[in-house]
Design a protein around this motif. Structure first.
Motif, PDB file in Angstrom:
ATOM      1  N   GLU A 175     -34.807  -6.140-143.620  1.00 42.58           N
ATOM      2  CA  GLU A 175     -36.147  -6.466-143.594  1.00 42.58           C
ATOM      3  C   GLU A 175     -37.088  -4.943-143.441  1.00 42.58           C
ATOM      4  O   GLU A 175     -38.172  -4.805-143.821  1.00 42.58           O
ATOM      5  CB  GLU A 175     -36.814  -7.419-142.509  1.00 42.58           C
ATOM      6  N   ALA A 176     -36.443  -4.115-142.710  1.00 40.03           N
ATOM      7  CA  ALA A 176     -36.810  -2.913-142.320  1.00 40.03           C
ATOM      8  C   ALA A 176     -36.920  -1.888-143.363  1.00 40.03           C
ATOM      9  O   ALA A 176     -37.171  -0.680-143.224  1.00 40.03           O
ATOM     10  CB  ALA A 176     -36.304  -2.197-140.984  1.00 40.03           C
ATOM     11  N   GLY A 177     -36.046  -2.292-144.524  1.00 44.20           N
ATOM     12  CA  GLY A 177     -35.961  -1.490-145.649  1.00 44.20           C
ATOM     13  C   GLY A 177     -34.484  -0.669-145.745  1.00 44.20           C
ATOM     14  O   GLY A 177     -34.460   0.239-146.440  1.00 44.20           O
ATOM     15  N   LEU A 178     -33.640  -0.818-144.892  1.00 39.14           N
ATOM     16  CA  LEU A 178     -32.234  -0.294-144.938  1.00 39.14           C
ATOM     17  C   LEU A 178     -31.707  -0.648-146.419  1.00 39.14           C
ATOM     18  O   LEU A 178     -31.828  -1.668-146.828  1.00 39.14           O
ATOM     19  CB  LEU A 178     -31.441  -0.772-143.991  1.00 39.14           C
ATOM     20  N   PRO A 179     -31.294   0.228-147.192  1.00 39.72           N
ATOM     21  CA  PRO A 179     -30.676  -0.265-148.396  1.00 39.72           C
ATOM     22  C   PRO A 179     -29.509  -1.245-148.501  1.00 39.72           C
ATOM     23  O   PRO A 179     -28.627  -1.242-147.387  1.00 39.72           O
ATOM     24  CB  PRO A 179     -30.089   1.125-149.109  1.00 39.72           C
ATOM     25  N   LYS A 180     -29.442  -2.136-149.365  1.00 37.43           N
ATOM     26  CA  LYS A 180     -28.692  -3.357-149.448  1.00 37.43           C
ATOM     27  C   LYS A 180     -27.117  -2.848-149.311  1.00 37.43           C
ATOM     28  O   LYS A 180     -26.777  -1.686-149.929  1.00 37.43           O
ATOM     29  CB  LYS A 180     -29.061  -4.118-150.599  1.00 37.43           C
ATOM     30  N   ASP A 181     -26.479  -3.484-148.603  1.00 35.52           N
ATOM     31  CA  ASP A 181     -24.936  -3.209-148.572  1.00 35.52           C
ATOM     32  C   ASP A 181     -24.703  -2.072-147.649  1.00 35.52           C
ATOM     33  O   ASP A 181     -23.299  -1.909-147.726  1.00 35.52           O
ATOM     34  CB  ASP A 181     -24.250  -2.930-149.831  1.00 35.52           C
ATOM     35  N   LEU A 182     -25.534  -1.431-147.267  1.00 37.49           N
ATOM     36  CA  LEU A 182     -25.100  -0.156-146.344  1.00 37.49           C
ATOM     37  C   LEU A 182     -24.726  -0.680-144.954  1.00 37.49           C
ATOM     38  O   LEU A 182     -23.873   0.000-144.390  1.00 37.49           O
ATOM     39  CB  LEU A 182     -26.391   0.699-146.111  1.00 37.49           C
ATOM     40  N   PHE A 183     -25.046  -1.792-144.415  1.00 39.00           N
ATOM     41  CA  PHE A 183     -24.525  -2.457-143.090  1.00 39.00           C
ATOM     42  C   PHE A 183     -24.577  -3.996-143.798  1.00 39.00           C
ATOM     43  O   PHE A 183     -25.347  -4.580-144.035  1.00 39.00           O
ATOM     44  CB  PHE A 183     -25.864  -2.546-142.368  1.00 39.00           C
ATOM     45  N   GLU A 184     -23.087  -4.592-143.502  1.00 40.47           N
ATOM     46  CA  GLU A 184     -22.855  -5.939-144.009  1.00 40.47           C
ATOM     47  C   GLU A 184     -21.848  -6.471-142.800  1.00 40.47           C
ATOM     48  O   GLU A 184     -21.569  -5.397-141.911  1.00 40.47           O
ATOM     49  CB  GLU A 184     -22.274  -5.940-145.334  1.00 40.47           C
ATOM     50  N   VAL A 185     -22.169  -7.849-142.510  1.00 38.42           N
ATOM     51  CA  VAL A 185     -21.359  -8.431-141.599  1.00 38.42           C
ATOM     52  C   VAL A 185     -20.550  -9.574-142.403  1.00 38.42           C
ATOM     53  O   VAL A 185     -20.774 -10.102-143.464  1.00 38.42           O
ATOM     54  CB  VAL A 185     -22.428  -9.450-140.884  1.00 38.42           C
TER      55      VAL A 185
END
Length: 459
Positions: A175-185
């Motif tokens: 939601e804050a705009g971090l690029p997708k897949d850069l942080f994943e669970v």
């Protein structure tokens, strides 16, 4: 396929059910994280910083929502949950503010000063973060913020009981705009987690948890030639010396033992009290622990909520029971009432000796172990008589003496003087001995998983 079931420790009621992931799903997320890293690493530190500041902003906007979720999943007091979210926002802001300078290229001389060189701190790839349940936002954030600034991607395996918290953190980062897949669970069990460590695109592993789990993960990572940072358990000793301010020591030690329902790795656990002040301290400390209000973690006046799970509750019952059987004296608590929820009362054990769980092990709950020392020197000896070495504390009116003891004799990574606290973004966090190795915060964490690369110039 197995499932993860989260449960409210205040009532025992089930919350959510999550499907665990297959090996192919997990490996696909690792590959996607690596692809995202290849783009992220091309950004400068100054270009990465605004993403971290925006995450801090979104976390603050969702503080109430996140605190309520943590309370439902692991019993954290609602007020402590709000504080935790604020600490996480500050960590992102600290990292954004200081990261560009901490990670900036360094110019150096080589060949007797005749030639120039550059040291650059290059990102290395996808970092695997294995985190516990006691601080559901803070634990993953302290890894995430540092590694995003360094240019890495992060894959998080959170403790199963706070699965929702891990997923919410990911969603808020997006939601804050971090690029997708850069942080994943990823939602996996231990066997598949081991395969993640072995995956060729995982470049390093960081883990917070028990020393047994840390030993396993450290061994597997080193077998695969991957660097680790391990922050493990502890049974931190707080020394009450002969010249201590007893009123201050009593209140601070009680707060240090009750904070986060007693489920904090770096908190007051063993209380090493000198003979000269033993009776006064113990009487006042027991009275203070007996006054601690236990109850609904959503109530503002509650000081002690439930422990996180039935397993945690049963472990405390066993550890206290064994300690009493081996000669420890139960001064208060230790007799949880039957009823809904995993409520364990504020408990004080005296006459704790080597060989008892209350002396040797980590009691992860509101149980205080009191150990009598002959004098200040004996207190310091007892404090270091532990396989752990994360934190500790000293109570004395002589600050110079306290600094000298902390610097030259206390065999831990952190020492509090006449105070208690958990972590600060500007100070290094980590331990020695069976409490692990490596450091987070204070700029140190940003350099744990980078390639300190030497570039030699001809002149």
């Amino acid at each position: 396929m197995t499932q993860i079931q989260t449960r409210n420790p205040a009532t025992g009621e089930p919350l959510e059910t999550y499907e665990t992931m297959s090996e192919s799903e997990v490996f696909a997320k690792i590959e996607a994280a690596h692809a995202a890293f290849l783009d992220w690493r091309t950004k400068s530190h100054d270009e990465r910083a605004p993403y971290l500041r925006k995450i801090a902003e979104v976390l603050r906007a969702n503080a109430d929502r996140f605190a309520e979720l943590m309370t439902r999943e692991m019993g954290k007091l609602i007020k402590d949950g709000k504080t935790e979210v604020e600490i996480c926002a500050r960590i992102f802001e600290y990292t954004a503010d200081h990261g560009p300078k901490e990670l900036a290229d360094q110019e150096r001389q080589h060949s007797g000063g005749r030639k120039r060189g550059i040291v650059t701190f290059s990102p290395i790839g996808v970092i695997y973060s294995v985190q516990p349940w006691n601080f559901p936002v803070y634990q993953p954030v302290r890894v995430l913020a540092a590694n995003l600034m360094a240019g890495n991607a992060v894959i998080l395996k959170h403790a199963s009981i706070c699965t929702g918290s891990g997923l919410l953190l990911r969603d808020l980062c997006l939601e804050a705009g971090l690029p997708k897949d850069l942080f994943e669970v990823i939602l996996v069990g231990h066997d598949l987690s081991d395969k993640v460590i072995e995956h060729k695109l995982i470049r390093a592993v960081t883990m917070t948890g028990s020393d047994g789990a840390g030993s396993h993960i450290g061994e597997l990572a080193s077998k695969n030639l991957k660097k680790t940072v391990l922050e493990l358990g502890s049974n931190d000793a707080y020394l009450v010396l002969e010249d201590a301010d007893i009123d201050l020591a009593v209140e601070t030690c009680a707060q240090g033992r009750l904070y986060n329902n007693g489920e904090t790795c770096v908190s007051a656990k063993r209380f090493v009290v000198t003979e000269a002040v033993y009776d006064d301290f113990v009487a006042a400390f027991v009275a203070r622990m007996q006054r601690a209000k236990m109850g609904d973690p959503t109530a503002e006046d509650t000081e002690l909520g439930p422990v996180s799970s039935q397993e945690q509750f049963d472990t405390l019952v066993e550890q206290v029971g064994k300690s009493v059987e081996q000669g420890a004296t139960l001064l208060c608590g230790g007799d949880p009432e039957e009823g809904e929820g995993y409520y364990y009362p504020a408990t004080v054990l005296a006459d704790c000796k080597p060989g008892m769980p209350a002396y040797d092990d980590e009691l992860f709950g509101p149980v205080a172990s009191i150990i009598r020392a002959k004098d200040d020197e004996d207190a310091m000896r007892i404090a270091n008589d532990s396989r752990y070495g994360l934190g500790g504390g000293i109570f004395t009116r002589d600050e110079d003496k306290a600094i000298r003891l902390a610097r030259d004799h206390f065999d831990t990574g952190m020492v509090r003087i006449n105070s208690f606290g958990a972590a600060d973004p500007n100070m290094p966090f980590g331990g020695v001995k069976d409490s692990g190795y490596g450091r987070e915060h204070g700029g140190f964490g940003m350099k744990e998983f980078v390639n300190a690369k030497a570039i030699f110039l001809p002149s």
